[in-house]
Design a protein around this motif. Sequence first.
Motif, PDB file in Angstrom:
ATOM      1  N   GLY A 103       0.816  -1.221   0.000  1.00 50.73           N
ATOM      2  CA  GLY A 103       0.000   0.000   0.000  1.00 50.73           C
ATOM      3  C   GLY A 103       0.839   1.256   0.000  1.00 50.73           C
ATOM      4  N   GLY A 104       0.215   2.351   0.421  1.00 49.18           N
ATOM      5  CA  GLY A 104       0.902   3.642   0.458  1.00 49.18           C
ATOM      6  C   GLY A 104       1.704   3.821   1.725  1.00 49.18           C
ATOM      7  N   GLY A 105       2.053   5.070   1.995  1.00 51.38           N
ATOM      8  CA  GLY A 105       2.903   5.381   3.142  1.00 51.38           C
ATOM      9  C   GLY A 105       2.264   5.046   4.483  1.00 51.38           C
ATOM     10  N   VAL A 106       0.953   5.149   4.560  1.00 49.08           N
ATOM     11  CA  VAL A 106       0.278   4.830   5.814  1.00 49.08           C
ATOM     12  C   VAL A 106       0.476   3.349   6.135  1.00 49.08           C
ATOM     13  CG1 VAL A 106      -2.022   4.555   6.835  1.00 49.08           C
ATOM     14  CG2 VAL A 106      -1.406   6.705   5.728  1.00 49.08           C
ATOM     15  N   THR A 107       0.260   2.507   5.146  1.00 50.78           N
ATOM     16  CA  THR A 107       0.439   1.064   5.334  1.00 50.78           C
ATOM     17  C   THR A 107       1.894   0.742   5.664  1.00 50.78           C
ATOM     18  OG1 THR A 107      -1.302   0.695   3.714  1.00 50.78           O
ATOM     19  CG2 THR A 107       0.112  -1.186   4.216  1.00 50.78           C
ATOM     20  N   GLY A 108       2.807   1.335   4.902  1.00 54.45           N
ATOM     21  CA  GLY A 108       4.234   1.058   5.103  1.00 54.45           C
ATOM     22  C   GLY A 108       4.708   1.477   6.480  1.00 54.45           C
ATOM     23  N   ASP A 109       4.279   2.661   6.916  1.00 51.64           N
ATOM     24  CA  ASP A 109       4.716   3.171   8.227  1.00 51.64           C
ATOM     25  C   ASP A 109       4.202   2.282   9.360  1.00 51.64           C
ATOM     26  OD1 ASP A 109       5.995   5.275   7.050  1.00 51.64           O
ATOM     27  OD2 ASP A 109       4.942   6.837   8.140  1.00 51.64           O
ATOM     28  N   MET A 110       2.938   1.861   9.232  1.00 50.25           N
ATOM     29  CA  MET A 110       2.351   1.051  10.315  1.00 50.25           C
ATOM     30  C   MET A 110       2.871  -0.376  10.303  1.00 50.25           C
ATOM     31  SD  MET A 110      -1.566   1.740  11.229  1.00 50.25           S
ATOM     32  CE  MET A 110      -2.158   1.610   9.575  1.00 50.25           C
ATOM     33  N   ALA A 111       2.950  -0.965   9.116  1.00 53.33           N
ATOM     34  CA  ALA A 111       3.439  -2.349   9.026  1.00 53.33           C
ATOM     35  C   ALA A 111       4.901  -2.400   9.466  1.00 53.33           C
ATOM     36  CB  ALA A 111       3.301  -2.870   7.599  1.00 53.33           C
ATOM     37  N   GLY A 112       5.655  -1.362   9.107  1.00 51.98           N
ATOM     38  CA  GLY A 112       7.063  -1.297   9.503  1.00 51.98           C
ATOM     39  C   GLY A 112       7.201  -1.190  11.009  1.00 51.98           C
ATOM     40  N   PHE A 113       6.329  -0.377  11.603  1.00 52.89           N
ATOM     41  CA  PHE A 113       6.370  -0.224  13.050  1.00 52.89           C
ATOM     42  C   PHE A 113       5.991  -1.541  13.737  1.00 52.89           C
ATOM     43  CE2 PHE A 113       4.614   1.065  17.215  1.00 52.89           C
ATOM     44  CZ  PHE A 113       5.752   1.665  17.729  1.00 52.89           C
ATOM     45  N   ALA A 114       4.961  -2.199  13.220  1.00 54.30           N
ATOM     46  CA  ALA A 114       4.557  -3.497  13.790  1.00 54.30           C
ATOM     47  C   ALA A 114       5.713  -4.494  13.659  1.00 54.30           C
ATOM     48  CB  ALA A 114       3.309  -4.020  13.081  1.00 54.30           C
ATOM     49  N   GLY A 140      14.431   3.794   3.565  1.00 57.03           N
ATOM     50  CA  GLY A 140      15.028   4.644   4.602  1.00 57.03           C
ATOM     51  C   GLY A 140      14.760   4.184   6.007  1.00 57.03           C
ATOM     52  N   GLY A 141      13.754   3.323   6.188  1.00 53.59           N
ATOM     53  CA  GLY A 141      13.590   2.679   7.490  1.00 53.59           C
ATOM     54  C   GLY A 141      12.903   3.478   8.575  1.00 53.59           C
ATOM     55  N   LYS A 142      12.296   4.619   8.215  1.00 53.60           N
ATOM     56  CA  LYS A 142      11.530   5.331   9.252  1.00 53.60           C
ATOM     57  C   LYS A 142      10.124   4.751   9.292  1.00 53.60           C
ATOM     58  CE  LYS A 142      13.554   9.937   9.431  1.00 53.60           C
ATOM     59  NZ  LYS A 142      13.275  11.366   9.239  1.00 53.60           N
ATOM     60  N   THR A 143       9.671   4.408  10.486  1.00 57.86           N
ATOM     61  CA  THR A 143       8.318   3.881  10.643  1.00 57.86           C
ATOM     62  C   THR A 143       7.639   4.694  11.730  1.00 57.86           C
ATOM     63  OG1 THR A 143       8.711   2.366  12.478  1.00 57.86           O
ATOM     64  CG2 THR A 143       9.296   1.568  10.274  1.00 57.86           C
ATOM     65  N   ALA A 144       6.326   4.736  11.731  1.00 51.15           N
ATOM     66  CA  ALA A 144       5.658   5.554  12.767  1.00 51.15           C
ATOM     67  C   ALA A 144       4.157   5.352  12.777  1.00 51.15           C
ATOM     68  CB  ALA A 144       5.951   7.034  12.534  1.00 51.15           C
ATOM     69  N   GLY A 155       7.648   5.826  16.847  1.00 49.67           N
ATOM     70  CA  GLY A 155       8.149   5.002  15.748  1.00 49.67           C
ATOM     71  C   GLY A 155       9.493   4.395  16.078  1.00 49.67           C
ATOM     72  N   VAL A 156       9.983   3.583  15.162  1.00 49.55           N
ATOM     73  CA  VAL A 156      11.331   3.014  15.307  1.00 49.55           C
ATOM     74  C   VAL A 156      12.012   3.086  13.934  1.00 49.55           C
ATOM     75  CG1 VAL A 156      10.831   1.369  17.166  1.00 49.55           C
ATOM     76  CG2 VAL A 156      10.458   0.672  14.795  1.00 49.55           C
ATOM     77  N   PHE A 157      13.330   3.022  13.941  1.00 48.58           N
ATOM     78  CA  PHE A 157      14.049   2.830  12.683  1.00 48.58           C
ATOM     79  C   PHE A 157      14.065   1.338  12.414  1.00 48.58           C
ATOM     80  CE2 PHE A 157      15.793   7.011  13.718  1.00 48.58           C
ATOM     81  CZ  PHE A 157      15.786   7.620  12.468  1.00 48.58           C
ATOM     82  N   LYS A 158      13.570   0.936  11.285  1.00 54.13           N
ATOM     83  CA  LYS A 158      13.539  -0.493  10.945  1.00 54.13           C
ATOM     84  C   LYS A 158      13.628  -0.602   9.425  1.00 54.13           C
ATOM     85  CE  LYS A 158      12.298  -4.958  11.188  1.00 54.13           C
ATOM     86  NZ  LYS A 158      13.161  -5.989  11.746  1.00 54.13           N
ATOM     87  N   GLN A 159      14.788  -1.021   8.957  1.00 55.15           N
ATOM     88  CA  GLN A 159      14.949  -1.125   7.505  1.00 55.15           C
ATOM     89  C   GLN A 159      14.211  -2.364   6.991  1.00 55.15           C
ATOM     90  OE1 GLN A 159      16.326   1.272   5.832  1.00 55.15           O
ATOM     91  NE2 GLN A 159      17.392   2.355   7.476  1.00 55.15           N
ATOM     92  N   PRO A 160      13.580  -2.254   5.825  1.00 55.35           N
ATOM     93  CA  PRO A 160      12.918  -3.433   5.258  1.00 55.35           C
ATOM     94  C   PRO A 160      13.951  -4.449   4.749  1.00 55.35           C
ATOM     95  CG  PRO A 160      12.856  -1.617   3.700  1.00 55.35           C
ATOM     96  CD  PRO A 160      13.479  -1.070   4.954  1.00 55.35           C
TER      97      PRO A 160
END
Length: 349
Positions: A103-114, A140-144, A155-160
Amino acid sequence: MQNIRVNTSKPYDVVIQRGALNDAGKYISEVTSSKRCVIITDDIVGRLYADTLGRSLTEYGIEYSTFVFPNGEASKNIHTLSDMYDHLCSFGLTRTDFVIALGGGVTGDMAGFAAGTFLRGIQYIQIPTTLLAQIDSSVGGKTAIDLTGGKNLVGVFKQPALVICDSDTLDTLTPEIFSDGMAEAVKYGMIRDNSLFELIASHDLDSIKEVIDEVVYRCIDIKRVVVENDEFDNGERMILNFGHTIGHAIEAHHNYTNYTHGQGVAAGMCYISRRFASEDVSNKLESCLNSYKLPITDDADISELLPYCSKDKKCQSENINFIVCEEIGSAQIRKCTMEEFCRLMEGKQ
Ligand SMILES: NC(=O)c1ccc[n+]([C@@H]2O[C@H](COP(=O)([O-])OP(=O)(O)OC[C@H]3O[C@@H](n4cnc5c(N)ncnc54)[C@H](O)[C@@H]3O)[C@@H](O)[C@H]2O)c1
Ligand SMILES: [Zn+2]
């Protein structure tokens, strides 16, 4: 298109390929041996693309479950996140399994944070489907998530482990959401690459689609360099905020309703450039943004916007960093007090 290797503390590849979603299972199998995952997506993207992704995962023997949430920024909160954790738990994901953000940035930020927090961290794969997510948030690994007190506050830094950009998915975006992402593309040209700016400026909202893979590639490559130099956002990464100081102020002033992020950034880049760059640079920027139907100004007076630029609206001695592009293709970080910034922006000596 070539892949881009991002050499952060944990290196990963960005695959940029039309139709790549159909082969997602193959690409994913190359970076993980796990055969279990959860696809995280919103209702709009899920309806459009989850089946295609699911087919490819099945083809490669990957078992999956799908977590779907209502699209939009309003979902980027602790409640959706809590439901997401429950879903990961009930599907029985283990520490060696992974999640996919589709999905978009909302999905990426939340899934990355999870992914960064569930079981103290599991792998995640980004499949960004908006232009903004492809050229900006997925790398870039920013999640939130957002709090009621403000956006992106937890948020956390978490690279995919992998990013898969399929520009075919951009065909279903509304023109507004597509043009929103173009504001960030223009920003990359402004801060680092005059020829990218010229490429974008010589097209418009329709014709840019013919060269979109090249635009995506070049934007991600700029973000790669900046992130590699400053993974944890302590210095150079700040240049990615060109247009964002005033841009965020515009978004906030309008209660995040009349202006999208990209529209705020577009007008924000113009405000700063009119003050700190030559007339020629400023005119070129404005004419480029016009071709993408992006705003170059805001109805609000600059004095109404300035209070939103400060973390503490009353603290005039607070230091503020802002980004200036005196020439197209190069950015400078400027630092001054909030008071001085206000004086400069209002054109007072
Ligand atoms: N992590 C970072 O570094 C970073 C950087 C920039 C922005 N962000 C975050 O990204 C978010 C904004 O991202 P966004 O603009 O992608 O928002 P979004 O994820 O809400 O997507 C915008 C809309 O487009 C829809 N959509 C997505 N892909 C589609 C497709 N292919 N076809 C049709 N519709 C589609 C979505 O359902 C949604 O309604 C913000 O929350 C922002 O804070 C994060
Ligand atoms: Zn931005």
